[in-house]
Design an enzyme around this catalytic site. Structure first.
Site, PDB file in Angstrom:
ATOM      1  N   ARG A 162      -9.743   6.571   3.892  1.00  0.00           N
ATOM      2  CA  ARG A 162      -9.075   5.371   3.360  1.00  0.00           C
ATOM      3  C   ARG A 162      -8.885   5.482   1.850  1.00  0.00           C
ATOM      4  O   ARG A 162      -7.832   5.126   1.314  1.00  0.00           O
ATOM      5  CB  ARG A 162      -9.903   4.111   3.669  1.00  0.00           C
ATOM      6  CG  ARG A 162      -9.790   3.662   5.101  1.00  0.00           C
ATOM      7  CD  ARG A 162     -10.888   2.702   5.471  1.00  0.00           C
ATOM      8  NE  ARG A 162     -10.861   1.460   4.725  1.00  0.00           N
ATOM      9  CZ  ARG A 162     -11.936   0.689   4.497  1.00  0.00           C
ATOM     10  NH1 ARG A 162     -13.113   1.034   4.974  1.00  0.00           N
ATOM     11  NH2 ARG A 162     -11.823  -0.415   3.821  1.00  0.00           N
ATOM     12  N   ARG A 195     -18.324  -3.214   9.232  1.00  0.00           N
ATOM     13  CA  ARG A 195     -16.970  -2.921   9.708  1.00  0.00           C
ATOM     14  C   ARG A 195     -16.920  -1.519  10.290  1.00  0.00           C
ATOM     15  O   ARG A 195     -17.534  -0.607   9.752  1.00  0.00           O
ATOM     16  CB  ARG A 195     -15.982  -3.026   8.538  1.00  0.00           C
ATOM     17  CG  ARG A 195     -15.517  -4.447   8.326  1.00  0.00           C
ATOM     18  CD  ARG A 195     -14.698  -4.597   7.085  1.00  0.00           C
ATOM     19  NE  ARG A 195     -13.678  -3.573   6.897  1.00  0.00           N
ATOM     20  CZ  ARG A 195     -12.767  -3.628   5.930  1.00  0.00           C
ATOM     21  NH1 ARG A 195     -12.740  -4.654   5.114  1.00  0.00           N
ATOM     22  NH2 ARG A 195     -11.888  -2.668   5.781  1.00  0.00           N
ATOM     23  N   ARG A 203       0.816  -1.213   0.000  1.00  0.00           N
ATOM     24  CA  ARG A 203       0.000   0.000   0.000  1.00  0.00           C
ATOM     25  C   ARG A 203       0.848   1.261   0.000  1.00  0.00           C
ATOM     26  O   ARG A 203       0.313   2.362  -0.027  1.00  0.00           O
ATOM     27  CB  ARG A 203      -0.888   0.013   1.233  1.00  0.00           C
ATOM     28  CG  ARG A 203      -2.330  -0.452   0.973  1.00  0.00           C
ATOM     29  CD  ARG A 203      -3.035  -0.420   2.300  1.00  0.00           C
ATOM     30  NE  ARG A 203      -4.445  -0.332   2.263  1.00  0.00           N
ATOM     31  CZ  ARG A 203      -5.259  -1.387   2.433  1.00  0.00           C
ATOM     32  NH1 ARG A 203      -4.776  -2.593   2.531  1.00  0.00           N
ATOM     33  NH2 ARG A 203      -6.559  -1.205   2.491  1.00  0.00           N
ATOM     34  N   ARG A 215     -22.126  -2.113   2.952  1.00  0.00           N
ATOM     35  CA  ARG A 215     -21.507  -3.435   3.125  1.00  0.00           C
ATOM     36  C   ARG A 215     -21.744  -4.033   4.510  1.00  0.00           C
ATOM     37  O   ARG A 215     -21.589  -3.358   5.527  1.00  0.00           O
ATOM     38  CB  ARG A 215     -20.004  -3.320   2.884  1.00  0.00           C
ATOM     39  CG  ARG A 215     -19.246  -4.603   3.180  1.00  0.00           C
ATOM     40  CD  ARG A 215     -17.918  -4.637   2.528  1.00  0.00           C
ATOM     41  NE  ARG A 215     -16.951  -3.721   3.120  1.00  0.00           N
ATOM     42  CZ  ARG A 215     -15.681  -3.673   2.751  1.00  0.00           C
ATOM     43  NH1 ARG A 215     -15.238  -4.459   1.791  1.00  0.00           N
ATOM     44  NH2 ARG A 215     -14.861  -2.820   3.318  1.00  0.00           N
TER      45      ARG A 215
HETATM   46  P1  AMP Z   1      -8.524  -3.545   4.108  1.00  0.00           P
HETATM   47  O1  AMP Z   1      -9.289  -4.641   4.785  1.00  0.00           O
HETATM   48  O2  AMP Z   1      -7.550  -4.068   3.093  1.00  0.00           O
HETATM   49  O3  AMP Z   1      -9.425  -2.460   3.549  1.00  0.00           O
HETATM   50  O4  AMP Z   1      -7.617  -2.844   5.253  1.00  0.00           O
HETATM   51  C1  AMP Z   1      -8.210  -2.263   6.377  1.00  0.00           C
HETATM   52  C2  AMP Z   1      -7.200  -1.408   7.126  1.00  0.00           C
HETATM   53  O5  AMP Z   1      -6.069  -2.221   7.538  1.00  0.00           O
HETATM   54  C3  AMP Z   1      -6.572  -0.266   6.345  1.00  0.00           C
HETATM   55  O6  AMP Z   1      -7.401   0.886   6.323  1.00  0.00           O
HETATM   56  C4  AMP Z   1      -5.274  -0.031   7.134  1.00  0.00           C
HETATM   57  O7  AMP Z   1      -5.548   0.629   8.359  1.00  0.00           O
HETATM   58  C5  AMP Z   1      -4.867  -1.463   7.490  1.00  0.00           C
HETATM   59  N1  AMP Z   1      -4.004  -2.066   6.463  1.00  0.00           N
HETATM   60  C6  AMP Z   1      -4.307  -3.125   5.642  1.00  0.00           C
HETATM   61  N2  AMP Z   1      -3.281  -3.418   4.827  1.00  0.00           N
HETATM   62  C7  AMP Z   1      -2.296  -2.529   5.124  1.00  0.00           C
HETATM   63  C8  AMP Z   1      -0.990  -2.296   4.611  1.00  0.00           C
HETATM   64  N3  AMP Z   1      -0.472  -3.025   3.602  1.00  0.00           N
HETATM   65  N4  AMP Z   1      -0.259  -1.304   5.170  1.00  0.00           N
HETATM   66  C9  AMP Z   1      -0.745  -0.550   6.181  1.00  0.00           C
HETATM   67  N5  AMP Z   1      -1.982  -0.699   6.696  1.00  0.00           N
HETATM   68  C10 AMP Z   1      -2.765  -1.675   6.179  1.00  0.00           C
END
Ligand code: AMP
Length: 212
Positions: free
Chosen positions: A170, A159, A86, A125
C-alpha cells in the site's frame, strides 16, 4: 470554512486529523471507509473489490469515483476528502467534478511520514467500528483495557490490510502514484506539506491555519 483534500500516505494521521475537523462541523468522506462498507454489505461492488482491497492494491478509478459522486450529492457541509484522489486520473476526475459543482474553496494537505514510522503505526493499529483507533506500540495510544474501545466498549479489531506485506504494498503504491498528484496541486497553488514529526497537536494547529 475551506474544504480539505488529504493526500497523505496510509497511517500518516488523516483519520485522526479528520475526526478533529468533524468536531468543527466538517463532513468526513473517506473512500477507504466507503469501500469497506460495501464489502460489509456484500453489495455487488463489495464482492468485486474484496480481494483487491485485501491485497492492498487500488480499486478501479471508476468504482471509487461513482461512490464519491453519489456522496457529493448528499453533503451540505464543508468536506474533508480522505483517500481520494490516489491516482492522477482520479485527480483529473475530481477537478472536473469540483468545477461542475463550482467548488474552488479547498486546500490540499499532504502529511509527510517515513516508511519505518508508518509501518510501526500500521502494525500496532487497532480500530473500533465507532471510528476510533488505537495503537499498541505507543503508550499514549493504547486502549485502557486490552482490545476494548475506551469510548463505546466494543471489541477492537486489526484491519486485514494492516499486515506487513500488504502495508508495504500500500505504501509503495501510494508513493508511486502520488508524485504527479502533488505536482498537479502544486501547479494550482493548492498544496501544503506538513511533516508529521511535529506531532498531532501541532499538525492540527497548522491545518487550522491553512483552512482559515
Ligand atoms: P484507506 O482506508 O484510505 O487506507 O484505503 C484502504 C484501501 O481502499 C486501499 O488500500 C485501496 O485498496 C482502497 N482505496 C481507498 N481509496 C481508494 C481510491 N481513491 N482509489 C482506489 N482504491 C482506494
Amino acid at each position: 470554512m475551506k474544504n480539505v483534500i488529504f493526500i497523505a500516505p496510509p497511517v500518516a494521521g488523516k483519520g485522526t486529523q479528520s475526526s478533529k475537523l468533524v468536531d468543527l462541523g466538517y463532513e468526513h468522506i473517506s473512500t477507504g471507509n466507503m469501500l469497506r462498507e460495501e464489502i460489509n454489505k456484500e453489495s455487488d461492488i463489495g464482492i468485486q473489490i474484496k480481494d483487491i482491497m485485501t491485497s492492498g492494491s487500488l480499486v478501479s478509478d471508476e468504482i471509487v469515483f461513482e461512490l464519491i459522486t453519489n456522496k457529493f450529492k448528499t453533503i451540505d457541509k464543508p468536506f474533508i476528502l480522505d483517500g481520494f484522489p490516489r491516482t492522477l486520473n482520479q485527480a483529473y476526475m475530481l477537478d472536473k467534478l469540483l468545477n461542475d459543482l463550482k467548488i474552488n474553496n479547498y486546500e490540499v494537505i499532504y502529511l509527510d511520514i517515513e516508511l519505518e514510522e508508518a509501518l510501526k503505526r500500521a502494525l500496532g493499529r487497532l480500530t473500533c467500528e465507532c471510528g476510533l483507533s488505537y495503537n499498541i506500540f505507543f503508550e499514549k495510544l493504547k486502549p485502557k483495557k486490552e482490545n476494548i474501545c475506551d469510548k463505546c466498549g466494543k471489541a477492537l479489531v486489526q484491519r486485514t490490510d494492516d499486515n506487513e506485506e500488504t502495508f508495504r504494498n500500500r505504501f509503495d503504491t501510494f508513493l508511486k502514484n502520488n508524485e504527479p498528484i502533488m505536482e498537479f496541486y502544486k501547479s494550482k497553488n493548492k498544496l501544503h506539506i506538513i511533516d508529521t514529526k511535529i506531532g498531532n497537536e501541532n499538525i492540527t494547529d497548522k491545518i487550522k491555519d491553512i483552512l482559515k
